[in-house]
Each structure stands twice: as structure tokens, then as C-alpha cells.
Design an enzyme around this catalytic site. Structure first.
Site, PDB file in Angstrom:
ATOM      1  CB  CYS A 189      19.473  34.583  24.408  1.00  0.00           C
ATOM      2  SG  CYS A 189      18.909  35.746  25.680  1.00  0.00           S
ATOM      3  CB  CYS A 367      20.981  36.766  30.286  1.00  0.00           C
ATOM      4  SG  CYS A 367      19.352  36.260  29.716  1.00  0.00           S
TER       5      CYS A 367
END
Length: 438
Positions: A189, A367
């Protein structure tokens, strides 16, 4: 200190009591048609899918952790918007029922003999293997860590042991520098290191402390975000909110007793800068899972070497991979795992029939860039770094709806969809929303 020692251990994308599943600290040699290594998001979802494909008795999942965490929500935990308790469930409650849960760590993988050895010495043989072991956090590669976490004013949203320390540091902020780092390694991430910066800015504004704060984001990258469409929007936010972004700066040391962080200029090796902080958020260096790295399954760097289209291993045709442990050239996220799980399921079903895999993974990843306590830029893109957006609107714009998706919808989708092998990403919905167009 025990908690700090645990920081040296690996945390897959969603670490791994379902009714009726069987578990054991096995002693005798065992054999399974499908052996899954890792009980994180990739391991549990593939365990559920393989159970449906070949029956629970033929499937085993190796995972030592008693708790399974939905790590994407830790961004909001670090900012006080969610509790750490809400992010975790017992591994037993997410393990597919009837599937054998081997409560051990993987010690060694021997693909030439189709065997795996666990930390208690048990040897497990397999017909097919799915590797979903996540990646390794390396706090210890920053001088002064992880022992520096004993001190206040420093936290990290990447570990269950330190995420609440981020929130404490934010609450205790008085005046000075709030510093946020991004390491010089691949990370999972890649948006998370800057999400906490935007949330901290929002919190300090809300509590009337922003005028006394200097917010600094030091990233080792040469860009703010890898996809230009979203980076342009983020730069607008940075300028509008008076945030200081320094590129090519890598955190190499934390002097927690003095509240000092040392950064190296990657464009001028050896040149360092010491910054005093009132709050420090650390994103640790990360690397391949150490068991994978030590096995014949690894590429030259240590990641699991799989075909980027089918997720089948490039050398061993009965081995497959999913998630953060692989060398797939896309961002390491839970959203990527979802899309990969549908492709991998299709690949394995074809291999079992001695047919050629016919579906290709396009590198889809996502994301949700949290920019405040009620807005998100939902970045979605593919292998080529091209936006691959689900909704027929401009997702580079901050939206309240996308925050609701991140905070409320996605966790539900994770626990009740992905982990049950029922959610393979938004691909089919994208086609509907875009009226059949990609």
C-alpha cells in the site's frame, strides 16, 4: 520489549476460530492435494476457493497467527477514526470450515520434492502449492528501531504493535515538526505513508494546532505518487494545505530519546540531514518473505517468481502465488489480491483439467488515498500505470462517497466477500458502469 521483538516478524496483507474447521500442531507426515502457505488475505481467500473447487478434505492452510487483521483500516486507526480492535478477528473465524488449519510457521519449501517443512519439524507433502506468505517488515534496518518505539511521539501504521502509538503521538502534538517517511524499498500500500500525513493535517486543523505545526513528508521516491493522474491531484492538495514534500529522502536513523530523525539524500549519497520532530510516522523498509527468498521458488531478488498473466510459477508448474510475496509488477494491496484471486482460481481450474490458462491478470490494483476524515481519491490502475477506474466519474477528485467506500464498504467486502472467496475485484462491475467499455 516482547512487542517490539514481534515487529521483526512478517505481517502479510491481512494476517491470518470457522466453524468446524480442523486445526493441529501436526506431528506425523501429512499430504494434501492443495497446500496453501499463509493465512493472510491471499491465503484465506484461496483456501475458500480451493475448498469449493476440490473439497475441504483436500485443502490445508499453514498459518501460525491466532489473529487475522484487515490492515488497510490501520490508516484510520492511526488517525483515531477506527479502533484497532475493529481491524482484527480470530484466524479460526475466517478459516474456511472443514479446511485443515496447520498452526505452524513455514520453515522451508522444497519444490523439487513437493514438500514443506514447518517450524515444529513436520513435513507436509503436496500435489499443488499456493504461496501467500506476504512480505517482511524490516524496522531493524533503520538505526535505532524497533527499540525507539519505547519512546513517545513515534508510531507506525504498518504494525499492530505500533499503530495506536501513531494516534497517541498525534493527540499529544503541541508544536513543531510532524514528519512522515517512505522507505527506499518496495512497500505494501504505497499510498499509506502519505495518507496519515493528510489525516494528521486535518486533525491538527480541527484541534486548532495547525498554525504551530510544520508537516513534512520525506519520501525516497522521485515522485509523490506513481500514477500521474492522481499525483497531480495530490500535489494540488499539498500546495493548498501548505505541506512540505521532499523527494529522494530516505530515513536511515531514529534517535528517539532526542526526537531526531536522520535522512539520507539518495541523489547525493552520504549527505544526511537531521530533523527534530514532535511527531514521527515511520514506514519501515520491506522485503521478500525470508522463507521464499531462501527457496528455489525465488527470483534473483527474493520474491516469488510467477507468471504475471496467470500467477503460475515460472519454473514449477504445480506452484502458484498470490499477493505481497510475489514479483508481480504492480502495487501490493488487498485490492490486487482480490483481482488476482479470481484469475488464480481460473488458472488452477484449467491446470487441473490439463488445459491452458485462458484468463490474464491485467495488474489491477487500487489505493484509496485518504485525504481527510471525509474525503478519498480512489486510485485504480493496471500494470501499465494506466488508470483502470470502476466508476464513470473522475476518481482523481476528492470525494465523500469514496471515503464511505474506504471506511465502511470495503471492510465489509473484505470480511464477507474476499475472505469467503466470493469477491474477485470490481472488473465485472466496471464493465457495467462503463456500459461495456473498459
Amino acid at each position: 520489549m516482547a512487542a517490539l521483538r514481534r515487529l521483526r516478524q512478517c505481517h502479510p496483507s491481512g494476517l491470518a476460530i470457522s466453524n468446524l474447521h480442523t486445526s493441529s500442531r501436526a506431528s506425523a507426515k501429512q499430504h494434501y492435494k492443495m497446500l496453501v502457505l499463509g493465512g493472510g488475505s491471499g491465503g484465506i481467500t484461496m483456501g475458500a476457493r480451493m475448498k469449493r473447487m476440490m473439497g475441504a478434505d483436500n485443502v490445508a492452510v499453514v498459518e501460525p497467527s491466532e489473529m487475522h487483521y484487515y490492515q488497510p483500516i490501520w490508516t484510520l486507526v492511526g488517525a483515531g477514526a477506527k479502533t484497532v480492535a475493529s481491524s482484527g478477528r480470530t484466524t479460526g473465524s475466517v478459516m474456511p470450515s472443514g479446511v485443515k488449519w496447520v498452526k505452524s510457521s513455514v520453515q522451508e519449501i522444497n519444490p523439487d520434492t513437493n514438500t514443506v517443512r514447518t517450524d515444529d519439524g513436520t513435513e507436509i507433502s503436496y500435489e499443488y502449492l499456493i504461496v501467500a506468505l506476504g512480505l517482511q517488515l524490516h524496522y531493524e534496518k533503520i538505526k535505532g528501531l524497533p527499540e525507539g518505539f519505547k519512546h513517545p511521539k513515534i508510531g507506525s501504521n504498518y504494525s499492530v504493535q505500533t499503530v495506536e502509538k501513531t494516534w497517541k503521538a498525534l493527540q499529544d502534538f503541541k508544536e513543531g515538526n510532524a514528519v512522515f517517511s517512505f522507505p527506499n524499498t518496495p512497500v505494501k500500500c504505497a499510498g499509506a505513508p502519505q495518507k496519515i500525513m493528510y489525516l494528521s493535517d486535518a486533525y491538527l486543523r480541527k484541534t486548532g494546532k495547525r498554525a504551530k505545526a510544520n508537516i513534512v513528508y520525506n519520501t525516497s521516491l522521485p515522485v509523490l505518487f506513481g500514477i500521474k493522474k492522481y499525483a497531480d491531484s495530490l500535489w494540488d492538495i499539498v500546495k493548498r494545505r501548505d505541506l512540505q514534500v521532499n523527494l529522494r529522502q530516505n530515513l536511515i536513523e531514529v534517535r528517539a530519546d532526542k526526537q531526531e530523525a536522520v535522512f539520507e539524500n539518495l541523489d547525493k549519497p552520504g549527505e544526511t540531514k537531521v530533523i527534530e520532530y514532535e511527531m514521527l510516522h515511520v514506514t519501515p523498509p520491506m522485503g521478500p518473505n525470508l522463507v521464499v527468498k531462501a527457496s528455489p521458488l525465488a527470483d534473483e531478488v527474493g520474491w516469488l517468481d510467477v507468471n504475471k498473466d496467470t500467477l503460475q510459477h515460472n519454473k514449477y508448474p504445480n506452484v502458484f502465488g498470490i499477493g505481497d510475496c510475489t514479483n508481480l509488477p504492480t502495487a501490493k494491496t488487498a485490492a490486487a489480491v482480490a483481482a488476482q484471486s479470481a484469475i488464480l482460481n481460473r488458472t488452477i481450474s484449467k491446470i487441473l483439467k490439463n488445459e491452458k490458462p485462458d484468463k490474464k491478470y491485467d495488474g489491477y490494483t487500487s489505493c484509496p488515498l485518504v485525504t481527510s476524515y471525509n474525503t478519498v481519491i480512489l486510485a485504480e490502475f493496471d500494470y501499465n500505470g494506466q488508470p483502470l477506474e470502476t466508476f464513470p466519474i473522475n476518481q482523481a477528485k476528492e470525494r465523500r462517497l469514496m471515503y464511505h467506500m474506504k471506511a465502511d464498504v470495503m471492510p465489509h467486502l473484505y470480511w464477507h466477500g474476499l475472505l469467503r472467496g466470493l469477491w474477485g475485484g470490481p472488473g465485472p462491475y466496471r464493465k457495467i458502469f462503463h456500459l461495456g467499455m473498459k
